[in-house]
Design an enzyme around this catalytic site. Structure first.
Site, PDB file in Angstrom:
ATOM      1  CG  ASP A  75       4.795  -7.750  -8.596  1.00 10.76           C
ATOM      2  OD1 ASP A  75       4.092  -8.442  -7.844  1.00 10.76           O
ATOM      3  OD2 ASP A  75       4.344  -6.818  -9.283  1.00 10.76           O
TER       4      ASP A  75
ATOM      5  CD  GLU B 277       2.403  -9.600  -4.625  1.00 14.32           C
ATOM      6  OE1 GLU B 277       2.930  -8.518  -4.906  1.00 14.32           O
ATOM      7  OE2 GLU B 277       1.284  -9.930  -5.020  1.00 14.32           O
TER       8      GLU B 277
ATOM      9  CG  ASP C  43       3.924  -4.964 -12.993  1.00 12.36           C
ATOM     10  OD1 ASP C  43       3.081  -5.815 -12.720  1.00 12.36           O
ATOM     11  OD2 ASP C  43       3.680  -3.953 -13.691  1.00 12.36           O
TER      12      ASP C  43
END
Lengths: 177, 177
Positions: free
Chosen positions: A7, A68, A141
């Site tokens: 992430d 991501e 996260d």
């Protein structure tokens, strides 16, 4: 399949490693956050993220890195930092010859909660359940990085079939023309 | 001062090396473009850009790397690619302990043409004149990389004075508190 989920972020870059195949129970191998100081020069922050990711890749040897996919409808300054951190993640993976898979935030949410508009708490709660953890990984996260890895394990079979279909189509077209 | 200017981009990443100090004639050491195929996976493209930049850093040993500061008011897809390529440039520089300087497109245009709203042709023409070249470097990304390096050589003295003033102010504040 062992997947490292990333992430991306400059201040907090979530990392999570999950083992598994679609349809079987998943196993968490590790989870963490790479942090860099907000007042450090941007180049130095990217070097720290690279170093951190190299440690994770070295320690856990994933077969795929799921990152991501960054969109720019959010805050401009944050998006730039996210794009830069994700570039380092994709670079580190590709340098090792590892495939890089990109999933959008809504694909990840839909994969783990069933809804593309789920909130952070729902994602954290499903990650906890799916990996049979005692509590949701903190910060968010870290949980998001695990969700990315899970999303990839579940979506990979469909993505592979799609790629094979595209490749087959290209070959056919090549033969005709 | 030897500066490597980088006009970041995934498809064409402009690079230009200029020697000089403010107030003296400048000298072009090299100019070029690192290209990556648009149909290659993003991770592989970033690895190619890293490899290309490493060759330029190794061959010309600049003391500073000047990179265009990315804004996101432009086309979303292009901005992401630009941010990712610029991350690789900043990473390569910082990994070698080189300072990274960011300049906005309008700062660069203002430095070399006197107007922050100059067009590509004007920038190319001034770069040609300032470096005493026979013709404007092609493509525009190559000329822009040289313009970035020139901009940095001319702006660096003022930027250094500003940084020293900020550092002095911080020290004073530190003493008082």
């Amino acid at each position: 399949m062992r997947v490292l989920g990333v992430d991306p972020g400059l201040t907090r870059c979530g990392v999570g490693v999950v083992d598994g195949v679609a349809g079987r129970p998943l196993r968490m191998i590790g989870v963490g956050v790479i942090r860099t100081p907000a007042d450090a020069p941007i180049g130095d922050r990217l070097v720290e993220i690279e170093r951190g990711l190299e440690e994770w890749l070295e320690a856990h040897r994933p077969e795929v890195v799921a990152v991501e996919r960054v969109f720019s409808q959010h805050n401009v300054q944050t998006v730039m930092g996210t794009a830069q951190a994700s570039a380092v993640a994709m670079l580190c993976a590709a340098r090792r010859g590892l495939p890089v898979a990109l999933h959008t935030p809504s694909e990840v949410k839909a994969a783990v909660t069933g809804s593309g508009r789920a909130d952070k708490a729902q994602v954290g709660s499903m990650v906890t359940r799916l990996l049979r953890l005692d509590a949701p990984p903190k910060p968010a996260d870290a949980a998001d990085a695990l969700a990315l890895a899970i999303c990839h394990i579940w979506r990979a079979p469909a993505m592979n079939r799609l790629q094979q279909a595209v490749a087959a189509h290209r070959t056919t077209k090549g033969r005709i023309s």
